[in-house]
Write a protein that holds these residues in place. Sequence first.
Motif, mmCIF file in Angstrom:
data_model
loop_
_atom_site.group_PDB
_atom_site.id
_atom_site.type_symbol
_atom_site.label_atom_id
_atom_site.label_comp_id
_atom_site.label_asym_id
_atom_site.label_seq_id
_atom_site.Cartn_x
_atom_site.Cartn_y
_atom_site.Cartn_z
ATOM 1 N N ARG A 47 -0.117 12.229 -4.267
ATOM 2 C CA ARG A 47 0.800 13.327 -3.954
ATOM 3 C C ARG A 47 0.896 13.530 -2.448
ATOM 4 O O ARG A 47 1.299 14.589 -1.973
ATOM 5 C CB ARG A 47 0.323 14.614 -4.632
ATOM 6 C CG ARG A 47 0.392 14.529 -6.145
ATOM 7 C CD ARG A 47 -0.086 15.819 -6.791
ATOM 8 N NE ARG A 47 -0.029 15.715 -8.248
ATOM 9 C CZ ARG A 47 1.044 15.981 -8.958
ATOM 10 N NH1 ARG A 47 2.145 16.343 -8.366
ATOM 11 N NH2 ARG A 47 1.031 15.871 -10.288
ATOM 12 N N ILE A 48 0.526 12.508 -1.705
ATOM 13 C CA ILE A 48 0.584 12.592 -0.246
ATOM 14 C C ILE A 48 2.049 12.600 0.194
ATOM 15 O O ILE A 48 2.899 11.948 -0.417
ATOM 16 C CB ILE A 48 -0.156 11.383 0.377
ATOM 17 C CG1 ILE A 48 -1.588 11.308 -0.159
ATOM 18 C CG2 ILE A 48 -0.166 11.474 1.892
ATOM 19 C CD1 ILE A 48 -2.319 10.043 0.201
ATOM 20 N N SER A 49 2.337 13.317 1.273
ATOM 21 C CA SER A 49 3.735 13.435 1.721
ATOM 22 C C SER A 49 4.233 12.084 2.251
ATOM 23 O O SER A 49 3.438 11.267 2.738
ATOM 24 C CB SER A 49 3.839 14.478 2.823
ATOM 25 O OG SER A 49 3.322 13.962 4.027
ATOM 26 N N PRO A 50 5.544 11.836 2.155
ATOM 27 C CA PRO A 50 6.102 10.554 2.600
ATOM 28 C C PRO A 50 5.754 10.220 4.050
ATOM 29 O O PRO A 50 5.452 9.058 4.372
ATOM 30 C CB PRO A 50 7.616 10.748 2.428
ATOM 31 C CG PRO A 50 7.740 11.784 1.369
ATOM 32 C CD PRO A 50 6.569 12.694 1.537
ATOM 33 N N LEU A 51 5.762 11.227 4.912
ATOM 34 C CA LEU A 51 5.460 10.978 6.322
ATOM 35 C C LEU A 51 4.016 10.498 6.477
ATOM 36 O O LEU A 51 3.743 9.512 7.184
ATOM 37 C CB LEU A 51 5.694 12.259 7.139
ATOM 38 C CG LEU A 51 5.343 12.146 8.629
ATOM 39 C CD1 LEU A 51 6.292 11.176 9.324
ATOM 40 C CD2 LEU A 51 5.409 13.516 9.315
ATOM 41 N N THR A 52 3.090 11.176 5.801
ATOM 42 C CA THR A 52 1.680 10.786 5.886
ATOM 43 C C THR A 52 1.479 9.376 5.334
ATOM 44 O O THR A 52 0.720 8.576 5.891
ATOM 45 C CB THR A 52 0.803 11.793 5.097
ATOM 46 O OG1 THR A 52 1.174 13.108 5.471
ATOM 47 C CG2 THR A 52 -0.667 11.577 5.377
ATOM 48 N N ILE A 53 2.177 9.065 4.237
ATOM 49 C CA ILE A 53 2.062 7.726 3.651
ATOM 50 C C ILE A 53 2.522 6.677 4.661
ATOM 51 O O ILE A 53 1.872 5.640 4.845
ATOM 52 C CB ILE A 53 2.891 7.644 2.347
ATOM 53 C CG1 ILE A 53 2.203 8.437 1.245
ATOM 54 C CG2 ILE A 53 3.082 6.197 1.920
ATOM 55 C CD1 ILE A 53 3.014 8.557 -0.036
ATOM 56 N N LEU A 106 0.840 -1.207 0.000
ATOM 57 C CA LEU A 106 0.000 0.000 0.000
ATOM 58 C C LEU A 106 0.872 1.252 0.000
ATOM 59 O O LEU A 106 0.599 2.230 -0.717
ATOM 60 C CB LEU A 106 -0.900 -0.007 1.243
ATOM 61 C CG LEU A 106 -1.831 1.189 1.392
ATOM 62 C CD1 LEU A 106 -2.915 1.160 0.332
ATOM 63 C CD2 LEU A 106 -2.458 1.218 2.786
ATOM 64 N N ARG A 107 1.938 1.206 0.783
ATOM 65 C CA ARG A 107 2.886 2.341 0.844
ATOM 66 C C ARG A 107 3.478 2.597 -0.546
ATOM 67 O O ARG A 107 3.553 3.741 -1.001
ATOM 68 C CB ARG A 107 3.991 1.997 1.841
ATOM 69 C CG ARG A 107 5.066 3.052 2.012
ATOM 70 C CD ARG A 107 6.036 2.596 3.100
ATOM 71 N NE ARG A 107 7.130 3.529 3.286
ATOM 72 C CZ ARG A 107 8.314 3.432 2.669
ATOM 73 N NH1 ARG A 107 8.537 2.435 1.825
ATOM 74 N NH2 ARG A 107 9.261 4.316 2.888
ATOM 75 N N ASN A 108 3.882 1.531 -1.222
ATOM 76 C CA ASN A 108 4.452 1.690 -2.569
ATOM 77 C C ASN A 108 3.446 2.306 -3.531
ATOM 78 O O ASN A 108 3.784 3.189 -4.327
ATOM 79 C CB ASN A 108 4.907 0.325 -3.119
ATOM 80 C CG ASN A 108 6.097 -0.214 -2.364
ATOM 81 O OD1 ASN A 108 6.808 0.533 -1.689
ATOM 82 N ND2 ASN A 108 6.312 -1.514 -2.435
ATOM 83 N N ILE A 109 2.194 1.820 -3.449
ATOM 84 C CA ILE A 109 1.157 2.333 -4.361
ATOM 85 C C ILE A 109 0.922 3.815 -4.101
ATOM 86 O O ILE A 109 0.849 4.626 -5.037
ATOM 87 C CB ILE A 109 -0.156 1.531 -4.189
ATOM 88 C CG1 ILE A 109 0.037 0.102 -4.697
ATOM 89 C CG2 ILE A 109 -1.305 2.200 -4.921
ATOM 90 C CD1 ILE A 109 -1.066 -0.845 -4.313
ATOM 91 N N LEU A 110 0.820 4.187 -2.820
ATOM 92 C CA LEU A 110 0.574 5.596 -2.499
ATOM 93 C C LEU A 110 1.746 6.479 -2.932
ATOM 94 O O LEU A 110 1.557 7.608 -3.388
ATOM 95 C CB LEU A 110 0.320 5.760 -0.997
ATOM 96 C CG LEU A 110 -1.030 5.215 -0.498
ATOM 97 C CD1 LEU A 110 -1.127 5.333 1.015
ATOM 98 C CD2 LEU A 110 -2.183 5.952 -1.161
ATOM 99 N N GLN A 111 2.954 5.949 -2.793
ATOM 100 C CA GLN A 111 4.130 6.719 -3.238
ATOM 101 C C GLN A 111 4.065 6.998 -4.731
ATOM 102 O O GLN A 111 4.461 8.064 -5.200
ATOM 103 C CB GLN A 111 5.406 5.950 -2.920
ATOM 104 C CG GLN A 111 5.870 6.108 -1.481
ATOM 105 C CD GLN A 111 7.105 5.287 -1.180
ATOM 106 O OE1 GLN A 111 7.463 4.387 -1.943
ATOM 107 N NE2 GLN A 111 7.758 5.577 -0.078
ATOM 108 N N GLU A 112 3.582 6.009 -5.486
ATOM 109 C CA GLU A 112 3.578 6.160 -6.945
ATOM 110 C C GLU A 112 2.362 6.915 -7.461
ATOM 111 O O GLU A 112 2.450 7.612 -8.464
ATOM 112 C CB GLU A 112 3.633 4.789 -7.606
ATOM 113 C CG GLU A 112 4.992 4.126 -7.478
ATOM 114 C CD GLU A 112 4.995 2.725 -8.038
ATOM 115 O OE1 GLU A 112 3.968 2.285 -8.574
ATOM 116 O OE2 GLU A 112 6.035 2.053 -7.912
ATOM 117 N N TRP A 113 1.225 6.759 -6.817
ATOM 118 C CA TRP A 113 -0.013 7.230 -7.412
ATOM 119 C C TRP A 113 -0.646 8.416 -6.696
ATOM 120 O O TRP A 113 -1.684 8.894 -7.128
ATOM 121 C CB TRP A 113 -1.039 6.086 -7.478
ATOM 122 C CG TRP A 113 -0.642 5.078 -8.484
ATOM 123 C CD1 TRP A 113 0.088 3.945 -8.268
ATOM 124 C CD2 TRP A 113 -0.915 5.116 -9.890
ATOM 125 N NE1 TRP A 113 0.285 3.278 -9.439
ATOM 126 C CE2 TRP A 113 -0.320 3.963 -10.450
ATOM 127 C CE3 TRP A 113 -1.606 6.001 -10.721
ATOM 128 C CZ2 TRP A 113 -0.392 3.689 -11.816
ATOM 129 C CZ3 TRP A 113 -1.677 5.706 -12.075
ATOM 130 C CH2 TRP A 113 -1.070 4.567 -12.604
#
Lengths: 243, 107
Positions: free
Chosen positions: B78-84, B69-76
């Motif tokens: 614009r949420i900040s890394p900390l929030t992800i 899920l973290r990988n998907i959010l990183q790619e898709w």
Amino acid sequence: MNKIKRETQELTVRVWRGKEDGKLVTYQVMSRENQTILDIITEIQRFQEPGLAYRFACRVGVCGSCAMTVNGRPRWTCRTHVKKVSHEGVLTIEPLRNLPRIKDLVCDLAPFIDTWQRAGAPFSGTKTRNDAPALVDPESSTRRAAEAGLQCINCAVCYSACDVVSWNRNYIGPAGLNRAWTLINDIRHSDRKQTFDQAFGDGGCGSCHSHGNCTRHCPIELNPSESIAGLKRVAFKGLPKDV
Amino acid sequence: MERTLFLAQRISAIILGPLVLVHLGLILFAVRNGLSGAEILSRTQGSISWSVFYGLFVLSVTVHAPIGLRNILQEWSRISPLTINIVALLFALIFLLLGLRAVAAIV
């Protein structure tokens, strides 16, 4: 007769003009034998559009300067023949994907070059000029692994072809990781562990989806996918031993 | 951290592979006489092996899915890394709590 007929045909060439908010402008260029995409761009710039910006240097596939997107695919334009890529006499030529556009067909390559640094790419030797040269066995597994990725010309075609780069601008990308793989297999490199840590850091090889677009588009037929797979194996098995 | 997460996701996938196959096989087997709560409980209650099996299943999912899920959010996104990272951790907690609760309920 056939040759004369071909020389009277025209190509319809749509070229990207401007920056991000530019547009495709159509030019008509005479179709000739043994014509490359770079020839087409040069002809437009010399005879129709003097303000057209594009990059090239060696014209023989060594310098990696002239990469552009041709009919939707990144290619080295100096070695790409028109007859190989044109669709019914129509060419669409745009700047590389995944890089900021400067003007027309010229991209800012700084983000791409930066990835090499982020991948831990600078070489640092263990010997001084007073030492004897290192003896590297050309048949050793490490040397053969390094050899397979050494000839990269930094054209950024793989970086432009990579979908993961388009999704995640933090991703180092195929060329930088390929460079890291060659260094990890270079027994003269002083800090292979540091290079590996950087190549596996934030946006590193763990982000690769193994799509293989880099390998498919590499103009000199390197295999960055295999280099990245090698880096992933190092995560499990440790740094390669010199066998 | 990226390397640790990469290894954790691959190792949890290796564990999940056979567990998922057994789980799917069990579903086919379990419904042969119709599916009822009583029938499930008769098979699972007091069974140490099923509690270990599904306990491991839940732990593996808790590790595997939030990393993906973290990988998907990183790619898709614009949420900040900390929030992800926080979202992924929250999902891990939810999977762990709901999963272990379900395991505790049937054994």
